[in-house]
Scaffold this motif. Structure first.
Motif, short mmCIF file in Angstrom:
data_model
loop_
_atom_site.label_atom_id
_atom_site.label_comp_id
_atom_site.label_asym_id
_atom_site.label_seq_id
_atom_site.Cartn_x
_atom_site.Cartn_y
_atom_site.Cartn_z
N ASP A 1 1.03 -1.39 0.43
CA ASP A 1 0.12 -0.23 0.35
C ASP A 1 0.68 1.29 0.26
OD1 ASP A 1 0.59 -0.17 2.63
OD2 ASP A 1 -1.02 -0.47 3.55
N ASP A 2 2.02 1.09 -0.84
CA ASP A 2 3.03 2.15 -0.70
C ASP A 2 2.69 3.19 -1.55
OD1 ASP A 2 3.69 0.72 -2.80
OD2 ASP A 2 5.72 1.22 -2.97
N PHE B 1 -5.30 3.89 0.49
CA PHE B 1 -5.91 2.57 1.64
C PHE B 1 -4.61 1.97 2.43
CE2 PHE B 1 -3.76 1.51 -2.76
CZ PHE B 1 -3.43 0.27 -2.20
N ARG B 2 -5.19 1.12 3.05
CA ARG B 2 -4.08 0.00 3.76
C ARG B 2 -4.65 -1.08 3.46
NH1 ARG B 2 -4.16 -2.07 9.15
NH2 ARG B 2 -5.96 -1.47 9.67
N ILE B 3 -3.69 -2.04 3.01
CA ILE B 3 -3.80 -3.78 3.06
C ILE B 3 -4.12 -4.09 3.77
CG2 ILE B 3 -3.00 -5.80 1.78
CD1 ILE B 3 -1.84 -3.94 -0.14
N PRO C 1 -8.57 -18.01 -6.29
CA PRO C 1 -7.55 -16.80 -7.47
C PRO C 1 -7.01 -15.72 -5.74
CG PRO C 1 -9.93 -16.94 -6.52
CD PRO C 1 -9.34 -18.44 -6.31
N PHE C 2 -6.56 -14.93 -6.39
CA PHE C 2 -6.16 -13.62 -5.47
C PHE C 2 -7.16 -13.49 -4.85
CE2 PHE C 2 -2.41 -13.87 -8.84
CZ PHE C 2 -1.40 -14.02 -7.48
N VAL C 3 -6.95 -12.85 -3.43
CA VAL C 3 -7.67 -12.18 -2.10
C VAL C 3 -7.41 -11.12 -2.07
CG1 VAL C 3 -9.92 -12.13 -1.33
CG2 VAL C 3 -9.96 -13.62 -3.25
N VAL C 4 -7.15 -9.47 -1.97
CA VAL C 4 -6.64 -8.75 -1.45
C VAL C 4 -7.50 -7.90 -0.62
CG1 VAL C 4 -5.25 -6.76 -1.40
CG2 VAL C 4 -4.57 -8.77 -2.98
N THR C 5 -7.06 -7.53 0.59
CA THR C 5 -8.52 -7.08 1.46
C THR C 5 -8.09 -5.37 1.94
OG1 THR C 5 -9.50 -9.16 2.21
CG2 THR C 5 -10.06 -7.03 3.90
N GLU C 6 -8.56 -4.66 1.84
CA GLU C 6 -7.93 -3.07 1.76
C GLU C 6 -9.26 -2.58 2.86
OE1 GLU C 6 -8.98 -1.17 -2.45
OE2 GLU C 6 -7.34 -2.82 -1.71
N GLU C 7 -8.13 -1.68 3.45
CA GLU C 7 -9.20 -0.98 4.68
C GLU C 7 -8.64 0.60 3.66
OE1 GLU C 7 -8.19 -0.82 7.93
OE2 GLU C 7 -9.50 -2.66 8.64
N LEU C 8 -10.30 1.25 3.43
CA LEU C 8 -10.09 3.10 3.07
C LEU C 8 -9.60 4.00 3.77
CD1 LEU C 8 -12.75 3.24 0.12
CD2 LEU C 8 -9.97 2.70 -0.76
N GLU C 9 -9.08 5.28 3.40
CA GLU C 9 -8.54 5.77 4.33
C GLU C 9 -9.27 6.66 3.66
OE1 GLU C 9 -4.47 7.86 4.03
OE2 GLU C 9 -3.38 5.66 4.21
N SER C 10 -10.46 6.98 3.55
CA SER C 10 -11.38 8.41 3.55
C SER C 10 -12.42 7.85 2.04
CB SER C 10 -10.90 9.55 2.86
OG SER C 10 -11.71 10.45 3.20
#
Length: 56
Positions: free
Chosen positions: A25-26, A30-32, A44-53
């Motif tokens: 998340d460089d 967002f933050r992975i 499959p790939f599953v990437v979970t992330e949180e949005l900063e705003s």
């Protein structure tokens, strides 16, 4: 998979590995929180992330 912590110029960079790929998340915004999978149809790939705003 747990992320690997790296430190570059006082910024904590977390890299998540899934299959032969790495995700980070460089770029910001967002933050992975996790990444998994082998990148195949059955796994499959599953990437979970949180949005900063939610605002732009």
């Amino acid at each position: 998979m747990a992320g690997e912590n790296h430190r570059i110029d006082h910024i904590a960079l977390v890299i998540f590995n899934a299959g032969a790929y790495s995700f980070s998340d460089d770029l910001g915004g967002f933050r992975i929180t996790s990444a998994s999978g082998a990148g195949k149809l059955a796994d499959p790939f599953v990437v979970t992330e949180e949005l900063e705003s939610a605002d732009r």
